[in-house]
Scaffold this motif. Structure first.
Motif, PDB file in Angstrom:
ATOM      1  N   MET B 193      44.815  36.057  31.966  1.00 59.40           N
ATOM      2  CA  MET B 193      45.279  36.647  33.225  1.00 59.40           C
ATOM      3  C   MET B 193      45.160  38.160  33.177  1.00 59.40           C
ATOM      4  O   MET B 193      44.813  38.810  34.155  1.00 59.40           O
ATOM      5  CB  MET B 193      46.744  36.285  33.451  1.00 59.40           C
ATOM      6  N   ARG B 194      45.461  38.729  32.006  1.00 61.39           N
ATOM      7  CA  ARG B 194      45.370  40.169  31.844  1.00 61.39           C
ATOM      8  C   ARG B 194      43.942  40.630  32.083  1.00 61.39           C
ATOM      9  O   ARG B 194      43.692  41.658  32.712  1.00 61.39           O
ATOM     10  CB  ARG B 194      45.778  40.515  30.415  1.00 61.39           C
ATOM     11  N   ALA B 195      42.989  39.839  31.578  1.00 59.20           N
ATOM     12  CA  ALA B 195      41.588  40.242  31.668  1.00 59.20           C
ATOM     13  C   ALA B 195      41.060  40.067  33.081  1.00 59.20           C
ATOM     14  O   ALA B 195      40.147  40.780  33.498  1.00 59.20           O
ATOM     15  CB  ALA B 195      40.765  39.428  30.672  1.00 59.20           C
ATOM     16  N   ALA B 196      41.639  39.115  33.835  1.00 55.96           N
ATOM     17  CA  ALA B 196      41.084  38.794  35.157  1.00 55.96           C
ATOM     18  C   ALA B 196      41.345  39.934  36.141  1.00 55.96           C
ATOM     19  O   ALA B 196      42.327  40.660  36.035  1.00 55.96           O
ATOM     20  CB  ALA B 196      41.725  37.505  35.660  1.00 55.96           C
ATOM     21  N   LYS B 197      40.424  40.091  37.081  1.00 58.19           N
ATOM     22  CA  LYS B 197      40.588  41.087  38.150  1.00 58.19           C
ATOM     23  C   LYS B 197      41.058  40.365  39.407  1.00 58.19           C
ATOM     24  O   LYS B 197      40.454  39.376  39.811  1.00 58.19           O
ATOM     25  CB  LYS B 197      39.241  41.763  38.429  1.00 58.19           C
ATOM     26  N   LEU B 198      42.093  40.858  40.006  1.00 56.70           N
ATOM     27  CA  LEU B 198      42.586  40.230  41.229  1.00 56.70           C
ATOM     28  C   LEU B 198      41.991  40.934  42.432  1.00 56.70           C
ATOM     29  O   LEU B 198      41.870  42.157  42.441  1.00 56.70           O
ATOM     30  CB  LEU B 198      44.110  40.340  41.282  1.00 56.70           C
ATOM     31  N   ASP B 199      41.611  40.149  43.447  1.00 55.97           N
ATOM     32  CA  ASP B 199      41.123  40.821  44.654  1.00 55.97           C
ATOM     33  C   ASP B 199      42.316  41.256  45.509  1.00 55.97           C
ATOM     34  O   ASP B 199      43.465  40.951  45.187  1.00 55.97           O
ATOM     35  CB  ASP B 199      40.166  39.922  45.428  1.00 55.97           C
ATOM     36  N   GLY B 200      42.037  41.978  46.583  1.00 54.13           N
ATOM     37  CA  GLY B 200      43.093  42.606  47.366  1.00 54.13           C
ATOM     38  C   GLY B 200      44.182  41.661  47.823  1.00 54.13           C
ATOM     39  O   GLY B 200      45.365  41.889  47.548  1.00 54.13           O
ATOM     40  N   VAL B 201      43.772  40.553  48.481  1.00 52.73           N
ATOM     41  CA  VAL B 201      44.776  39.663  49.063  1.00 52.73           C
ATOM     42  C   VAL B 201      45.592  38.987  47.972  1.00 52.73           C
ATOM     43  O   VAL B 201      46.818  38.941  48.022  1.00 52.73           O
ATOM     44  CB  VAL B 201      44.105  38.616  49.974  1.00 52.73           C
TER      45      VAL B 201
END
Lengths: 315, 669
Positions: B193-201
């Motif tokens: 989860m730390r490595a993942a990039k979250l999109d705006g929404v």
């Protein structure tokens, strides 16, 4: 080294002249009332006389009642030792800033209020309850004053604020004026002066501070009264130092500058005490539930002082 | 290893608790072992905190979901919270040794108590979303059972129901939150989860859901409604943990998600958190001031303190999102310091309340009084706690609030206009909350421990067992220690903060050991150590002067009371009369507080009555509304309960067709 020396002088000075300042305010008030009035040195005699008397303690009192005068006096004295009166070169200047100063006064109030409730009389509770209501508005107002001063000068330490103002880094600021007004209002409330409280009466409808210390006698009462006198001096030093720091000695200045500082401090106290006497005679005491408006006003002024900084910056 | 052993021991103790039956010494043994396990966990946490910052040892166990192992890891943040949780649990367990025999049904408490401790600790070391949520539910359900311990009381059952509903709501939010962070591939472990990039929404939703999920557990307004019901319902050593520690585990979840897993929360969320925190702090303490039930008062005071912490967290996010890393570290240190402090003084006060209940059987302030003389240990300890919780120097509560104020005062230096104008307002709210907290605890301590006894029970109060006195004394000493050596604590906290903010930071950098100087030496500094020493010296000089200039004679006499010599304890101020001015000033508009006087006519023997009515706007406005909507929907759904088999089949068929349609439409795109 000199910082320690001046610190000791400051510690002695604040309790040395506090009764005189209180006596002077009383003298001004009696003259304005058309009375001759007692000598301004009367409070020294009063305190000494009280110290000579045995202390009467109620059966229902716990140890809190007997400890409270010492803690109250000690913490007010400590707070007064931190506010630069004649020089900013104080040993304790770094140990506490304005936030800690507000809190130290809070310690004194906390213990006085508890002592008021300790005997279990209705007057004590009444005083404690009203005192905490007043404090709940006066304390935030004073912290807002601190906030705006810290934004102007970049620091919360009184010595640094004074140094900044003396260095000419600040011109005429609307915020400073608002902060001064708020601080004066807080000082009136914290010291239990008219229009919030009347230090001269023992009427149940008007009293706040007196109601809390009603059961005290002898040396305990002397300390409670003494704490009130030192607190008045503290606020005079605070107002005179933060908003009119002229004459204050700085680190590196010699003994002569300190002498000038002492003279300036005494002069400021004299002016402020006279002004307080005149103000108190010319105004009537408020009803209890009007305090909230008065102190809410102080809080708002303090907040405005902070926000005005940005408004004036943007314009 | 130590930690794993202690955790398994806690699980085993739960079984022992079931077997304890009616033998009181077995219950005592379970509490004693819980204390040992907590101390072991505490030692494990401190040992890890002392080491250099960095990722801790990871453990993978082949249990959990079939295709996924269970991940555990201890890093600095977990270690800090492990210290917080276990310091308080060790004290509460030791307290339980003496307290369990005073409970109406000890066997309804003992089995679940170790499970509760286990759940809280497991949340802290979980390293994947699945374990985190399982542990979270463990914590919620075991505490729910503890709230239900005294199930014969209808009020407690109601409290437990509200708690269960809120806990379900919170877990639901967190579940969705983790689901969003895990992304399409379902990477449920925290490193992924730390490595993942979250999109705006999704980034927006993750923060919102974390705030709702963890916030409902921590007691953020308006999600605080369960807290003042559930905390008083549980036995006192459990309510101490629920209020002092479980809310901290919730904040741990919030910090873990916002600062670690999500990583890049935009600055305006900080502003949102600060406003929520400010409102929570002020409303919490206002609720507390009007309470007559001692434990309810303490529960609301927890709401206030959570608000204070959240102001610190919000500031940290705002600073971090604007690139001011050092200030972010400062605000986070301040928030964490307050978390540590609150866990200690709130536990202290709940345990004191437990002692008061044991000694008098009363928790209504109107029936207490004069306990400081009859219970001297508790009298002193509760006073120390009251000073600490009112944020007065030189105790620990002041240091953390001082740090929060120092970071608040730097808030307007941010370029955003919302921060420039908003921060002073939040500052005023914090100052108001601090001042009102002092009023609240003058009231609580003054009414319960000082004055004359207001009832027979209070007049006949007796000392409580040694284990209950020693624990509060220990916590009181901790309040003093944490206040007198603040720099040692902030140094330990900066180890925790470094990986979260990305800067090496020490609060005492400029002036050295006893001096706190957050930004630089000229920006305002504080030294609890120097202040304490000078203060003690000045008090000693005062004592000497008074002795030297005057007499030390003392005479005991009746109270003067303005010459009013009747010995009527009822004439004292009560909790309600004490809060009357504050109620008029603050609560008239917010809580629609109303006082009505019923004065009988002359000749009428009825007693005169003064009634105070306080309405909680959040219950009336929010929860009652939600309740009505839920009822309405339930009524609608009720109709499908009595259909014929033919109609049920029709519904299933229609649903199937709908689903197929959706699949067909999606595939054709």
């Amino acid at each position: 080294m000199s910082a320690v020396l001046w610190q000791v002088l400051q510690i002695v000075l604040v309790i040395g002249i506090s009764p005189l300042i209180t006596g002077w305010v009383r003298l001004v008030k009696s003259r304005l009332n058309g009375r001759i009035g007692a000598s301004p040195f009367q409070p020294y005699r009063d305190v000494y006389r009280l110290l000579q008397k045995e202390a009467v303690v109620a059966h229902s009192a716990s140890w809190v009642f007997r400890a409270a005068p010492y803690v109250t006096f000690g913490s007010v004295w400590l707070a007064a030792s931190i506010v630069p009166a004649f020089t900013t070169n104080l040993f304790l200047a770094q140990a506490a800033d304005l936030i800690a100063l507000v809190a130290l006064l809070g310690v004194a109030r906390f213990w006085t209020a508890l002592a008021g409730m300790d005997i279990g009389t209705s007057f004590g509770g009444l005083g404690a309850s009203r005192e905490m209501m007043i404090a709940s508005l006066a304390e935030p107002a004073m912290l807002m004053v601190t906030f705006s001063l810290s934004l102007i000068s970049g620091t919360t330490a009184p010595a640094q604020i004074i140094a900044f103002i003396l260095s000419g880094g600040v011109g005429i600021e609307v915020s400073l004026g608002l902060a001064l007004a708020a601080l004066v209002m807080v000082a009136i409330a914290e010291n239990g002066r008219i229009p919030i409280d009347n230090p001269a009466t023992h009427l149940e409808l008007t009293m706040v501070h007196e109601a809390m210390v009603l059961e005290y006698s002898g040396r305990h009462l002397a300390l409670m009264e003494g704490a009130g006198m030192v607190r008045l001096t503290l606020f005079m030093a605070l107002i005179g130092g933060l908003f009119a720091p002229w004459g204050m000695a700085q680190p590196g200045d010699g003994a002569l500058a300190v002498l000038v500082g002492l003279g300036a401090f005494l002069a400021k106290c004299f002016i402020l005490a006279t002004a307080l006497g005149v103000f108190e005679t010319s105004i009537a005491k408020m009803r209890v539930f009007r305090y909230a408006d008065f102190l809410g006003g102080a809080l708002l002024l303090g907040l405005l002082a902070t926000i005005f900084l940005y408004v004036s910056e943007a314009v | 290893m130590l930690i794993a052993a202690a955790l398994s021991a806690l699980l085993a103790l739960a079984v022992l608790g079931v077997l304890a039956g009616a033998e009181m010494w077995r219950h005592r043994l379970v509490y004693f072992c819980c204390m040992i396990a907590s101390l072991a966990l505490l030692a494990g946490g401190i040992k890890h905190l002392g080491q250099t910052p960095g990722t801790g040892p990871a453990i993978v166990l082949p249990i959990g979901l079939p295709w996924m192992a269970a991940h555990f890891r201890l890093d600095n943040l977990s270690a800090l919270f492990m210290v917080v949780v276990n310091l308080a649990s060790a004290a509460a367990s030791a307290y339980g040794i003496g307290y369990c025999s005073h409970l109406p049904e000890p066997k309804r408490v003992t089995p679940f108590y170790p499970l509760f401790l286990f759940g809280m600790n497991a949340v802290l070391i979980a390293d994947d979303a699945f374990m985190f949520l399982v542990a979270w539910e463990f914590m919620s359900l075991s505490s729910w059972l503890l709230v239900l311990a005294d199930h014969k009381n209808a009020e407690n059952r109601q409290a437990a129901f509200v708690y269960l509903v809120m806990a379900c709501f919170g877990t639901f939010c967190l579940l969705t939150c983790f689901g969003l962070m895990a992304g399409g591939e379902g990477a449920y472990s925290f490193p992924a989860m730390r490595a993942a990039k979250l999109d705006g929404v999704s980034g927006f939703l993750v923060v919102l859901l974390a705030l709702l999920g963890a916030g409902s557990k921590a007691g953020l307004v308006p999600l605080h409604a369960w807290l003042p019901l559930a905390h008083p319902a549980a036995p006192s050593h459990v309510s101490a943990l629920m209020s002092g520690v479980m809310t901290k585990v919730a904040l741990y979840g919030l910090i873990r998600i916002l600062f670690d897993l999500h990583g890049e929360v935009p600055w305006h969320w900080g502003a949102v958190l600060m406003v929520v925190g400010g409102v929570t702090a002020v409303l919490g303490v206002l609720y507390a001031i009007v309470q007559d039930d001692l434990k309810k008062l303490l529960a609301y005071s927890t709401v206030e303190n959570i608000g204070v912490v959240v102001i610190g967290l919000g500031l940290a996010i705002a600073f971090k999102g604007s690139g001011e890393k050092t200030l972010a570290a400062l605000a986070l240190v301040a928030g964490l310091y307050h978390i540590v402090n609150h866990s200690i003084f709130k536990t202290l006060w709940f345990l004191s309340a437990g002692a008061v209940i044991t000694a008098t059987g009363e928790r209504d302030l109107g029936k207490l009084g004069g306990l400081a003389k009859r219970m001297p240990w508790n009298g002193v300890a509760a006073l120390v706690g009251a000073i600490a919780i009112s944020a007065l120097p030189p105790l620990n509560g002041f240091v953390s609030e001082w740090l929060i104020f120092q970071s608040l005062f730097k808030g307007p230096s941010l370029p955003h206009w919302a921060m420039k104008f908003g921060v002073p307002v939040v500052g005023a709210m914090l100052a108001l909350a601090a001042a009102l907290a002092a009023a609240c605890f003058v009231r609580a301590y003054g009414i319960a421990f000082l004055g004359r006894p207001r009832s027979k029970a209070a007049a006949e109060a007796h000392q409580v067992p040694a284990s209950m006195r020693l624990t509060v004394a220990f916590l009181a000493v901790m309040c003093v220690v944490l206040g007198a050596i603040p720099v040692t604590i902030t140094d330990a906290l900066s180890h925790v903060v470094t990986p979260l903010t990305g800067v090496q930071f020490a609060v005492s950098a400029d002036l050295g050991w006893p001096w706190l100087s957050p930004v630089s030496s000229t920006r305002g500094s504080y030294s609890g150590t120097v202040l304490v020493m000078t203060g003690v010296a000045l008090c000693a000089v005062t004592l000497m002067l008074a002795r030297l200039l005057g007499t030390s004679r003392i005479r005991r006499a009746d109270a003067w009371d303005c010459g009013h010599r009747e010995d009527i304890p009822e004439s004292q101020y009560t909790g309600q009369s004490f809060s009357q001015p504050l109620r008029r000033v603050f609560c008239a508009s917010i809580f629609a507080a109303k006082e009505s006087v019923d004065m009988p006519d002359p000749g009428d023997n009825r007693p005169a009555e003064l009634k105070v009515r306080v309405i909680d706007p959040i219950w009336v406005g929010l929860y009652a509304g939600i309740g009505r909507v839920v009822d309405f929907i339930a009524d609608l759904v009720n109709r499908i309960q009595y259909l014929t088999v033919r109609r049920y089949l029709l519904m299933m068929f229609a649903t199937l067709v709908m689903m197929l349609l959706v699949v067909a439409v999606r595939q054709s795109q």
